[in-house]
Write an enzyme that holds these catalytic residues in place. Sequence first.
Site, PDB file in Angstrom:
ATOM      1  N   GLN A 190       0.852  -1.193   0.000  1.00  0.00           N
ATOM      2  CA  GLN A 190       0.000   0.000   0.000  1.00  0.00           C
ATOM      3  C   GLN A 190       0.885   1.240   0.000  1.00  0.00           C
ATOM      4  O   GLN A 190       1.578   1.518   0.973  1.00  0.00           O
ATOM      5  CB  GLN A 190      -0.889  -0.013   1.241  1.00  0.00           C
ATOM      6  N   SER A 216       1.432   6.460   2.619  1.00  0.00           N
ATOM      7  CA  SER A 216       2.136   7.408   3.492  1.00  0.00           C
ATOM      8  C   SER A 216       3.382   7.988   2.828  1.00  0.00           C
ATOM      9  O   SER A 216       4.071   7.313   2.056  1.00  0.00           O
ATOM     10  CB  SER A 216       2.538   6.740   4.801  1.00  0.00           C
ATOM     11  N   SER A 240       4.681  -1.350   4.014  1.00  0.00           N
ATOM     12  CA  SER A 240       4.882  -2.731   4.451  1.00  0.00           C
ATOM     13  C   SER A 240       5.069  -3.655   3.254  1.00  0.00           C
ATOM     14  O   SER A 240       4.325  -3.572   2.273  1.00  0.00           O
ATOM     15  CB  SER A 240       3.676  -3.215   5.269  1.00  0.00           C
ATOM     16  N   GLU A 266      -9.383  -2.162   7.553  1.00  0.00           N
ATOM     17  CA  GLU A 266      -8.252  -2.732   8.283  1.00  0.00           C
ATOM     18  C   GLU A 266      -8.546  -3.255   9.685  1.00  0.00           C
ATOM     19  O   GLU A 266      -7.629  -3.697  10.356  1.00  0.00           O
ATOM     20  CB  GLU A 266      -7.151  -1.664   8.402  1.00  0.00           C
ATOM     21  N   GLU A 310      -3.776   9.172  18.474  1.00  0.00           N
ATOM     22  CA  GLU A 310      -4.361  10.517  18.447  1.00  0.00           C
ATOM     23  C   GLU A 310      -5.402  10.647  17.339  1.00  0.00           C
ATOM     24  O   GLU A 310      -6.481  11.229  17.525  1.00  0.00           O
ATOM     25  CB  GLU A 310      -3.250  11.569  18.268  1.00  0.00           C
TER      26      GLU A 310
END
Length: 380
Positions: free
Chosen positions: A127, A130, A162, A243, A361
């Site tokens: 994926q 990020s 990953s 997920e 968060e």
Amino acid sequence: MSTTTEQGAAFRAEVRAWLARAPWPYGLRNYGGTPEASDVPAGRQWQRTLADAGYACLHWPVEHGGRGASVLEQAIFAEEVARAGVPRQLNIVGPDLAGPVIMRFGTEAQHQKYLPGILRGDHLWCQLFSEPEAGSDLASLRTRAGHDGDGWTVDGQKVWTSAAGAADYGLLVARTGKERYQGITAFIVDMSLPGITVRPLRQLDGESKFNEVFFEGVRLPGEAVLGEVGQGWQVATATLGQERLSLGAQAVGMFEALREVAEAARERNLLGDVLADTITSLWMRIWLLRATWLRAISADTELSSPAFSVLKLVSSEVHRDLGDLATAALGADAMVDADDSPLVHRMLVGRAQTILGGTSEIQRNILAERVLGLPREPTR
């Protein structure tokens, strides 16, 4: 006993009996959702074994090779493989993320080209979301894809990807326009293309499950677009909503880890009243995690529901506290090499759980805004 409960019990018995007699490939270990490069051969073979038995991609529709399983059945399967100590599938990205969004946004040609390879483990996926400047705020991504004849050229960098080093394909989001959300497009990327460089990131525990990925003039064909041009934000949010299924099943492994911690402390004469109280408190929190998971799946809650952020938040922080507890239980032995002790490994990776897959968060913000209806925090 209700019909749903009876069906669940029957399915659990079926899965447990199959796992007891299933052939396990040599070298197979419960590596979680992401294999290391050395795990991939056994992981691929295990995925084929699951597919042959009808347990691969349970949640996929029957017409795509799945079982059309209910959320309850998916959860039971996740729990039983965790109990058996084997992976639920080759990795998370292909079956749980890429497959469903390809079904939803892809063309028929993309269905035929990519879904069979995911189902049987022929292709490993990563994926590519990020970036160094776009982690929790994915909409600020800077990787760009520009028109190049009838295709696209991609330049930029991704990070924390990953399994990128072993992946055959990647699910990429890149900026194709100026608009914050409508200027993002999703692509399917062949990871063997020229111009793609993968750099492993070595972790404290010695593993390298995460990677940096660099794109330098990578040429993609027009049919690499997933969905419509400018629809990448919808593809990304649909992907991220998939997920959370196995989080409650992790309680099985957590109970075993807690037992190992208590035994390690007892062997070192460190199991005093304070540590015993901490172990008891954590034991109760693991049971609460499992109960919350069961409540969510019994209501047949959609996996994209923000309520599953509760499971992510709780499981991440239990993992973190298990790592801290391992430190206390090991005493000076916590300084030995991770290869010598699973508890040292747990100590080293525990705090990462509150960051990877969505920070604690961010999960609290999701719950505050989308579940409790509280106003958004001011943004710049």
